[in-house]
Every structure is written in C-alpha cells, then in structure tokens.
Design an enzyme around this catalytic site. Structure first.
Site, PDB file in Angstrom:
ATOM      1  N   PHE B 113      36.446  88.235  -8.205  1.00 48.69           N
ATOM      2  CA  PHE B 113      37.000  87.121  -7.822  1.00 48.69           C
ATOM      3  C   PHE B 113      38.601  87.302  -6.954  1.00 48.69           C
ATOM      4  CE2 PHE B 113      39.468  82.933  -8.886  1.00 48.69           C
ATOM      5  CZ  PHE B 113      38.768  82.240  -8.268  1.00 48.69           C
ATOM      6  N   LYS B 163      46.909  93.621 -11.434  1.00 46.71           N
ATOM      7  CA  LYS B 163      47.345  92.503 -12.543  1.00 46.71           C
ATOM      8  C   LYS B 163      47.526  93.515 -13.903  1.00 46.71           C
ATOM      9  CE  LYS B 163      46.148  88.467 -14.884  1.00 46.71           C
ATOM     10  NZ  LYS B 163      45.174  87.280 -14.895  1.00 46.71           N
ATOM     11  N   MET B 477      52.449  72.877  26.093  1.00 44.18           N
ATOM     12  CA  MET B 477      52.338  74.129  27.094  1.00 44.18           C
ATOM     13  C   MET B 477      50.702  74.535  27.474  1.00 44.18           C
ATOM     14  SD  MET B 477      54.011  76.308  28.298  1.00 44.18           S
ATOM     15  CE  MET B 477      55.904  76.649  27.805  1.00 44.18           C
TER      16      MET B 477
END
Lengths: 85, 562
Positions: B113, B163, B477
C-alpha cells in the site's frame, strides 16, 4: 543504423552502489546513444569498472560523457578512442 | 544517546540550519511527523494542501533566500506528487532537499500500500538521491543531501527513508557535515593568463555584449557584474532568471533576451563581435534557431557546470567557475572603453520597441484593461522593489517585461520547466523567507487554478501574500499560438472559471474584482496598502498577444514587433 556513426569505447569507474547501473544506462537512453556492448567488472576496491561500446557521433558522445561525469557515484569517465577503429 | 531514526532526521535538519519545512503527513512518514510534533518550537512546519505545493513552496523559499529549501512527503502518491516541483528545481538549479517516507523495508518490492519506487522515478530529475533503510544511516544521508543540493550547480536531491528506519533506534553522537573524499572538482583552477586572454578579447571588441543568467544571482555576483559592465562599458542583457541580477534602471541594461524578450538585445546578439555569457545555458527560448545564433561573435562562456560548455553553442573560450569568481578575475584585466555608437544602437532599437509596443500598450485607451497596464502600475507603485512571482504563460512574460526589478532575488519564476501552478505556492515560500518584503503572486486564470488549494496555507499561516490575477478567461499563451500558427483554431483554451472573489473570501482572504481601467489604480493601491493577504482579480482584454516575439524556429534577429 550504426553504420554512419563512429565507434566509441567509453570507460567509466564508479563506486559500486545500488542503482548506479540505472543512473548510467538512463543517461545513455536519454541522449539517444544506443549501447552496443557493455561489460562491468566489480573490483575488490569497492569500485565498478564499466566498458561501453557505442556507435554515435563525437558531439553526442562528448555531451553524454559530460553528463556521466555529474553522477555523484562516478569517479572517472573516459572516451578511449575517437573513430578510426 | 539513543534516539529514533525520525528524531535523527530532525536533529540532522537542525544541524544543517533548517528552521522551516513544507510538507504533508501520511502513513509512511508518521514517525517523522511524530518527531516534528516534539520539535515544533525548533522547526516550523508549513502544512501545504498538495505535495506539489510543498516542493514549489520550498523552491520559492530557496530562490528568494539563497538557502536550501526542504520539503517532506509520505510514500507513494505523496512522493509522486513532489515530482513536478523536483523537475522544476532541476531545470532552474534550485537547491532542494526532499525527504520522503517509504514503506517498511520488508515490504519493498511487494506492491505494498502506497509503495512507489520514488528513487527510480526521480533519478533523471535529481542531482542525487538515495533510499535509507537503517536508522543509523540517516544522518550521513541527510548530510550528503545538503552537500549535493548546493555543491557546484545547485539542484534537488531526494532522501527516501523507510518507515522502519524512521522508527528504529540508533546511537546519535555528533552530526557531521559531509565532506567528500577525492572530490571531483566543480571548479577548476584557473591561471591569470586565461583571464588576461578573455579581457583582451573584451578590450579589443568593438561590439561586446554581456549575457547574464541565473548563475549571477546564485553566486551573489550582482555587484561584480555592475562593476564589470561599468568598467568595460559593456551593455548587459539578461535571461529570464538573470533579470533581477542587474538593475533595470542602469544605463547599461539593454533588456531581456529570448522569445518574448526585448527587441534590441535579441537583434544585436547577431551583431555583437564578442559575447560574454555568464551563468547561462543558451536555452532554446533564448537562442531561437541555433544555426543562426551569434555566428559572427566570439563567445566566452562562464558556467560552473562543465556539461553546459559547448552543449548548445560552441564557445571560443570558456571558464568553468562560479560567476562571482570569474567576473572578479576578468574585472582585474579589463580596460575602460568607448562603445558609444554600439550603446546607441541598443537605444535606437529600444526606442522602436517602445513606440510600437510598450507605449502603445501602456497608453491604450479602451473599455478593457491590458495586462501591461496592470503590471506597469504595480511596478511603479512598488518602485520595483517587491518580490514578484509570476506563473507561466502570458502573465509571466508580461510580468518580467513590465516589472522593473531593482533588487536581487526578486524575480521568482519557473523558467526551465514552465510549470503552470508555480506562482501561488512559490509566493508562499518567498513570503516565508522574506516576511518584511512585499511578495506579489502574478497569475493567469489557468495557472492559479492549478494550485488554488494553497490559498488554504495563506489562510492558516495568516500570510500577507498579494495575489494579482490577470484574468482573460483564456489560456492566453496557448490561444496566442493557436491564433498565430494554427489558423485561429482555438482548441480547448476557453475557461469557465469560478467567482474568484467569492473563492478567496471563502478562504478568509480580502478580494476585489476590477474590470474598468478607471478603477485599476485605486484597486492596486488598496492591494498594496493591505496588511493582510489580498486577492485582486483584474479582468483584462481577452485577445491580447505578447510582443515582441521570436516565432519558434526563427533566428533571434527575426524577432517580430507585431
């Protein structure tokens, strides 16, 4: 495709770390220089020795090697021979 | 002392002198946010509304302060949302340290995930990047990151931290700044002889021209540049990023180079006999058709990045050095010279542009406001001393053409990548770095909506950023190109926009909309007088085109005034 271009051997010495091949090969493809042959040897000194054969024009090879030199892990880049091979 | 990897990130940032980061929390970066919570007295964290805003705000901070900008994001979408800002920083040489969370090292390669290979994704758009999966490797990785962000030609770096590395414990002693071993030199040794030869070329030139780029400002070489121009009486033309590095009211300032630059410096690039290009890279928007670019000139190229030398334009001489070093050495050997006639050529061509374009725009009397009129007014009212942060497109070209910059580090713009949506977050970063200066975000109705969510930061941080929206209800533009080069086939450039005043008000920002030229001055005064944020929507003519213009593929001396 390769017949109009000269053969160049590029030797590269890098620190042997993860992803260094990806960093190097990514630049070859970005500069549209096709790799004809490549050999890599990892030394006992923590360095990797690349030898790359390409067929391309001088200017492209020079521009490519200038960029290769900017890779942090790269210690040395040389164009061993210019044409007439 | 045993600390977590996350705490080591904070200690490393503090040791690098960081007191402000832009970021957005998420699963894989949670341990770091927990450590930030502990340290919020020491590091200010600005919560953006989208990670692209974090990267670009960090750029605005870096460009306007000369310091390294820092942004933090979580893994997966958090990290990929940084990508546009990182690519922008790469092309514009902005020192940026991006810290991303990564899934736990045991999950890497499992399509976990919010897993994305952000190191692989950002290899081509960073100077250096690394993934760290052990707490003890964090300080060294961050030290290297700060080193490479600033070393030589600055740019973005990315440190991806798993982590488990953030949560893991490590022994933290003293933070060591990175010192490379056997470093490849980014600055070669130069002999006086080389600078004497360069000075000789300049001394003997009849029509010398200096092209000043981003490198002048990065090296803080603005004063040296003025001295060189004055001593050798050489006209100075600037690239988009060089613009704020030479005072626009200086008698030797001859204007802006490139596609929508000024008439004189573009035409006379192809008449100069010696060109001294400092800290610029001959971008295609500056050179136009390379085959017909400055072929008559001897080119001296000063750049810290060796890969830029002879990349696009062949130089006769080059110096691989930072602009401050090179200019101060060239300065030692140049002589004063008389280039009166040459300067007069610039003046003459400028007068043509002034009559046909500038005066025509500024003195135009109609029902609608024109973009140059609004920019000129802002320029005069702020005496050219504000930090101006344009977006991309017509608003950007008009802002740099009509704002008369007087101070360094004042023009914060996305030049290389041309990132629409740049202005609002970059202005936020610039205001954070310069709380005492007026910061004006200039955007069109297209670009402002690309990062409009960052109005939330202005609300939350109570930032007195001024926003000038030049609204022509078009992607101006693109529309201009479709009119000129695609037979007026206006393909998807028509915007239906929300009520911007109501939108700004919803974010608690004072706002006003003006449509009539009579109201403009008073509205600009009100915006500038405001002590808090202010959103001024100026409805401008729908079909304005920006001139002069070098059409794509044309040479610089084929620049058109209409």
């Amino acid at each position: 495709m390769t017949t109009n271009n000269d053969m160049h051997i590029i030797t590269i010495v890098t620190r042997n770390s993860l992803r260094v091949l990806q960093r190097i090969s990514g630049l070859f493809s970005r500069y549209s220089v096709n790799i004809d042959q490549m050999s890599i040897f990892s030394g006992q000194d923590g360095l990797s020795y690349f030898s790359v054969i390409v067929y391309s024009d001088d200017h492209s090879v020079q521009k490519l090697t200038n960029q290769l030199n900017k890779i942090v892990e790269v210690c040395d880049v040389r164009i061993v021979n210019h044409k007439h091979f | 002392m045993k600390i977590t990897g996350a705490q080591a990130i904070i200690e490393s940032l503090l040791a690098e002198g960081v007191d402000l980061v832009f970021g957005y929390p998420g699963g894989a970066i949670l341990p770091t946010y927990d450590a930030l919570f502990e340290s919020k007295e020491r590091i200010r964290h600005v919560l953006v509304r989208h990670e692209q805003g974090a990267a670009i705000a960090a750029e605005g901070y870096a460009k306007s302060s000369g310091r390294t900008g820092v942004c933090i994001a979580t893994s997966g979408p958090g990290a990929t949302n940084l990508v546009t800002g990182i690519a922008d920083a790469m092309l514009d040489s902005v020192p940026l340290v991006c810290i991303t969370g990564q899934v736990a090292s045991s999950l890497i390669g499992t399509d976990a995930f919010q897993e994305a290979d952000i190191v692989g994704i950002t290899i081509p758009i960073t100077k250096w990047n690394i993934q760290v999966s052990r707490a003890e490797d964090i300080p060294n990785a961050i030290a290297k990151a700060f080193y490479y962000a600033k070393d030589g030609r600055p740019g973005p770096v990315l440190v991806d931290i798993t982590k488990d590395a953030q949560a893991g414990m490590m022994e933290f002693t003293e933070y060591a700044k990175y010192v490379p071993r056997g470093k490849k030199s980014t600055q070669h040794k130069h002999s006086d002889m080389q600078f004497i030869e360069i000075a000789d070329l300049l001394n003997n030139a009849k029509r010398p021209l200096i092209l000043a780029g981003n490198g002048v400002g990065i090296a803080n070489a603005e004063e040296e540049l003025v001295k060189l121009a004055e001593k050798a009486t050489i006209p100075v033309a600037c690239t988009l990023h060089g613009l704020h590095s030479f005072p626009s009211n200086h008698e030797y300032f001859v204007g802006l180079l490139g596609m929508h630059g000024n008439y004189a410096p573009n035409i006379l690039t192809n008449e100069a006999d010696v060109i001294l290009a400092i800290g610029m890279r001959f971008d295609d928007r500056v050179t136009g058709n390379l085959a017909r670019y400055a072929k008559q000139a001897k080119i001296i190229h000063v750049d810290i990045d060796f890969a830029e030398i002879n990349k696009n334009v062949r130089s006769h001489m080059h110096v691989q050095a930072d602009a401050k070093y090179a200019i101060s050495h060239i300065l030692r050997f140049v002589q004063s010279n008389n280039h009166k006639e040459w300067h007069h050529r610039f003046k003459h061509l400028h007068d043509q542009e002034y009559e046909q374009v500038i005066k025509a725009e500024l003195s135009h009397k109609g029902d609608m406001i024109r973009m140059p009129q609004a920019m000129d007014l802002v320029s005069r009212k702020t005496k050219g001393e504000a930090i101006v942060v344009p977006d991309v497109g017509q608003n950007q070209m008009v802002a740099m053409r009509y704002y008369k910059f007087q101070k360094p580090k004042s023009h914060i713009s996305s030049g290389g990548l041309g990132t629409m949506g740049f202005a609002l977050p970059a202005a936020i970063g610039a205001k954070m770095a310069n709380p005492d200066r007026e910061v004006i975000c200039v955007a069109g109705d297209g670009g402002i909506q690309m990062n409009i969510q960052e109005l939330g930061v202005i609300l939350q941080e109570k930032l007195p950023v001024k926003i000038l929206l030049l609204n022509n209800n078009y992607l101006g533009m693109v529309r201009q190109w479709q009119e000129m080069f695609y037979e007026e086939r206006y393909s998807f450039v028509d915007l239906v926009s929300p009520d911007f005043v109501a939108l700004a008000n919803a974010y608690g920002i004072k706002a006003r909309k003006v449509t009539s030229p009579d109201e403009l001055e008073e509205a600009v005064d009100e915006m500038l007088a405001s002590k808090e944020a202010y959103f001024l929507e100026v409805v401008v003519e729908k079909r304005e085109k920006v001139f002069p213009m070098i059409p794509a593929g044309s040479a610089v001396d084929e620049i058109r005034l209409s």
